[in-house]
Design an enzyme around this catalytic site. Structure first.
Site, mmCIF file in Angstrom:
data_model
loop_
_atom_site.group_PDB
_atom_site.id
_atom_site.type_symbol
_atom_site.label_atom_id
_atom_site.label_comp_id
_atom_site.label_asym_id
_atom_site.label_seq_id
_atom_site.Cartn_x
_atom_site.Cartn_y
_atom_site.Cartn_z
ATOM 1 N N CYS A 99 0.809 -1.229 0.000
ATOM 2 C CA CYS A 99 0.000 0.000 0.000
ATOM 3 C C CYS A 99 0.842 1.278 0.000
ATOM 4 O O CYS A 99 0.335 2.355 -0.303
ATOM 5 C CB CYS A 99 -0.948 0.012 1.187
ATOM 6 N N HIS A 132 -3.405 7.344 2.365
ATOM 7 C CA HIS A 132 -3.811 6.025 1.889
ATOM 8 C C HIS A 132 -5.227 5.756 2.390
ATOM 9 O O HIS A 132 -5.578 6.105 3.512
ATOM 10 C CB HIS A 132 -2.826 4.976 2.427
ATOM 11 N N ASN A 161 -10.074 -0.050 -0.339
ATOM 12 C CA ASN A 161 -8.609 0.042 -0.283
ATOM 13 C C ASN A 161 -8.038 -0.490 -1.587
ATOM 14 O O ASN A 161 -8.140 -1.686 -1.865
ATOM 15 C CB ASN A 161 -8.121 -0.776 0.919
HETATM 16 O O1 UT7 Z 1 -3.828 -1.102 3.625
HETATM 17 C C1 UT7 Z 1 -3.014 -1.870 4.439
HETATM 18 C C2 UT7 Z 1 -3.299 -1.652 5.826
HETATM 19 N N1 UT7 Z 1 -4.578 -2.204 6.187
HETATM 20 C C3 UT7 Z 1 -5.297 -1.586 7.067
HETATM 21 O O2 UT7 Z 1 -4.943 -0.519 7.471
HETATM 22 C C4 UT7 Z 1 -6.521 -2.273 7.622
HETATM 23 C C5 UT7 Z 1 -6.542 -2.058 9.086
HETATM 24 N N2 UT7 Z 1 -7.620 -2.707 9.794
HETATM 25 C C6 UT7 Z 1 -8.911 -2.324 9.727
HETATM 26 O O3 UT7 Z 1 -9.280 -1.473 8.942
HETATM 27 C C7 UT7 Z 1 -9.882 -2.927 10.699
HETATM 28 O O4 UT7 Z 1 -9.163 -3.643 11.681
HETATM 29 C C8 UT7 Z 1 -10.948 -3.882 10.078
HETATM 30 C C9 UT7 Z 1 -11.953 -3.048 9.298
HETATM 31 C C10 UT7 Z 1 -10.257 -4.871 9.166
HETATM 32 C C11 UT7 Z 1 -11.695 -4.620 11.169
HETATM 33 O O5 UT7 Z 1 -12.296 -3.706 12.072
HETATM 34 P P1 UT7 Z 1 -12.106 -3.879 13.649
HETATM 35 O O6 UT7 Z 1 -12.920 -2.835 14.274
HETATM 36 O O7 UT7 Z 1 -10.639 -3.879 13.932
HETATM 37 O O8 UT7 Z 1 -12.761 -5.285 13.914
HETATM 38 P P2 UT7 Z 1 -12.096 -6.620 14.522
HETATM 39 O O9 UT7 Z 1 -11.150 -7.224 13.558
HETATM 40 O O10 UT7 Z 1 -11.601 -6.335 15.912
HETATM 41 O O11 UT7 Z 1 -13.362 -7.543 14.646
HETATM 42 C C12 UT7 Z 1 -14.467 -7.217 15.498
HETATM 43 C C13 UT7 Z 1 -15.577 -8.231 15.260
HETATM 44 C C14 UT7 Z 1 -15.096 -9.689 15.316
HETATM 45 O O12 UT7 Z 1 -16.113 -10.450 15.909
HETATM 46 P P3 UT7 Z 1 -16.006 -10.926 17.446
HETATM 47 O O13 UT7 Z 1 -14.741 -11.723 17.520
HETATM 48 O O14 UT7 Z 1 -15.932 -9.650 18.226
HETATM 49 O O15 UT7 Z 1 -17.261 -11.702 17.648
HETATM 50 C C15 UT7 Z 1 -14.993 -10.061 13.849
HETATM 51 O O16 UT7 Z 1 -15.152 -11.439 13.631
HETATM 52 O O17 UT7 Z 1 -16.134 -8.041 13.958
HETATM 53 C C16 UT7 Z 1 -16.144 -9.292 13.247
HETATM 54 N N3 UT7 Z 1 -16.011 -9.029 11.834
HETATM 55 C C17 UT7 Z 1 -17.055 -8.772 11.032
HETATM 56 N N4 UT7 Z 1 -18.369 -8.709 11.263
HETATM 57 C C18 UT7 Z 1 -19.178 -8.405 10.239
HETATM 58 C C19 UT7 Z 1 -14.863 -8.970 11.093
HETATM 59 N N5 UT7 Z 1 -15.154 -8.680 9.804
HETATM 60 C C20 UT7 Z 1 -16.512 -8.556 9.752
HETATM 61 C C21 UT7 Z 1 -17.409 -8.262 8.701
HETATM 62 N N6 UT7 Z 1 -18.721 -8.189 8.996
HETATM 63 N N7 UT7 Z 1 -17.002 -8.028 7.441
#
Ligand code: UT7
Length: 327
Positions: A117, A254, A284
């Site tokens: 990225c 980004h 992204n």
């Molecule tokens: O470009 C390169 C760099 N990349 C980035 O900068 C990406 C950085 N990360 C992010 O943008 C975020 O971490 C995400 C958008 C990927 C995830 O958001 P988050 O607020 O960090 O969520 P999380 O990974 O902590 O997950 C929270 C919950 C989990 O469920 P439990 O374990 O709390 O029951 C996940 O399983 O959300 C769940 N979850 C979803 N639920 C519905 C993860 N993906 C999804 C989804 N829909 N698509």
């Protein structure tokens, strides 16, 4: 004679026609439009058509940038393509782009840059060095991706995030010295490969089903690292140029997650009207995201000559960095 600066004289971009909405994704994996919007800011992303390759997106964006700059492809001294999703393992996508643009007639050197990225920021920095030393006068820098080809469409943690697209800039040597790239800062930390990677590759081998590997990410951990690194980028660029945050006119970050963008803007005390945001419509697009966002604000006419534009990116590697430009 004083060293020339590298001035952006034209920007361009290209997006594939097909839109994939959150609602459509919610029919494939266990997610919802509400979750995706609130956690990422994404509403839809573009997906390349069958038979449409990274080089095709790159060529379309490159042509638009050349047209905006009023530069002929035959006047280019170098073509750089930042991508993580090359058409082939080799030749480089830049070589394929060079041919499709017709620059093979001039034997214009061309090569790819792989910094995920942060690829476009890395490529801008490389181009800047070539121009400052006098080795090149005109460079086409492209960021282009077809990330849809390396997604696991059953993994809701990643497939909702990414999209396809391309953006480009033409850089030209400017002997006036006041406008152009003021500084670039690049960083990498390869100790966290397990947090963001593809689970297959050329040397290590592909997954058992024989594919090339798909994106694997520990999103939450990457999120924290991205926020920290991008805040560091802002401070570093300001310090290196003896500037205060109030002097920055535009932030072009980004586009990974609106919450990361907002935290970088907060560090600068920058109102969101002065921040380029495309993540809602593009998702992204990795190396393409900064030049796509830059093209959008540049074409809006809102960036005025002499405005200070700060670009910053963070991605797999980890890699991160910034480029500060006097427009
Ligand atoms: O470009 C390169 C760099 N990349 C980035 O900068 C990406 C950085 N990360 C992010 O943008 C975020 O971490 C995400 C958008 C990927 C995830 O958001 P988050 O607020 O960090 O969520 P999380 O990974 O902590 O997950 C929270 C919950 C989990 O469920 P439990 O374990 O709390 O029951 C996940 O399983 O959300 C769940 N979850 C979803 N639920 C519905 C993860 N993906 C999804 C989804 N829909 N698509």
């Amino acid at each position: 004679m004083s060293m020339p600066s590298a001035r952006i004289t034209g920007t361009g971009s290209y997006l594939p026609q097909k839109r994939l909405t959150n609602h459509e994704l919610a029919q494939k994996v266990n997610t919802s439009d509400e979750w995706i919007r609130s956690r990422t800011g994404i509403i839809e992303r573009r997906i390349a058509a069958e038979g449409e390759f990274t080089s095709d997106l790159a060529v379309a964006a490159g042509k638009n940038a050349l047209m905006a700059a009023g530069v002929s492809v035959h006047d280019l001294d170098l073509i750089l393509t930042a991508t993580t999703t090359p058409d082939l393992i080799f030749p480089s996508t830049a070589s394929i782009v060079q041919h499709k643009l017709g620059a093979h007639l001039n034997r214009t050197p061309a090569f790819d840059i792989q910094a995920v990225c942060s690829g476009f920021i890395y490529a801008l920095s490389v181009a800047d060095q070539f121009i400052r030393t006098g080795a090149c006068r005109r460079v086409l820098v492209i960021g282009a991706e077809t990330l849809s080809r390396i997604l696991d469409w059953s993994d809701r943690g990643t497939c909702i995030l990414f999209g396809d697209g391309a953006g480009a800039v033409v850089l030209e040597a400017d002997h006036g010295g006041k406008r152009g790239i003021l500084s670039t800062h690049l960083h990498a930390d390869g100790a966290h490969v397990d947090l963001l990677y593809t689970h297959g590759g050329v040397s290590r081998g592909g997954p058992s089903e024989g594919g090339i590997g798909t994106i694997r990410m520990h999103g939450n951990e990457v999120f924290k690292q991205a926020v920290k690194a991008l805040e560091g980028c802002v401070d570093e660029a300001l310090d290196a140029n003896g500037l205060t945050k109030e002097q920055i006119d535009w932030l072009v970050p980004h586009q990974a997650n609106i919450r990361i963008i907002q935290s970088t803007a907060k560090r600068l005390g920058m109102p969101m009207e002065r921040v380029a945001v495309t993540v809602d419509r593009h998702g992204n697009t990795s190396a393409a995201s900064v030049p796509l966002a830059l093209d959008e604000v540049a074409r809006s006419g809102l960036i005025q000559p002499d405005h200070l534009v700060l670009m910053a990116a963070f991605g797999g590697g980890f890699t991160w960095g910034s480029a500060l430009v006097r427009w």
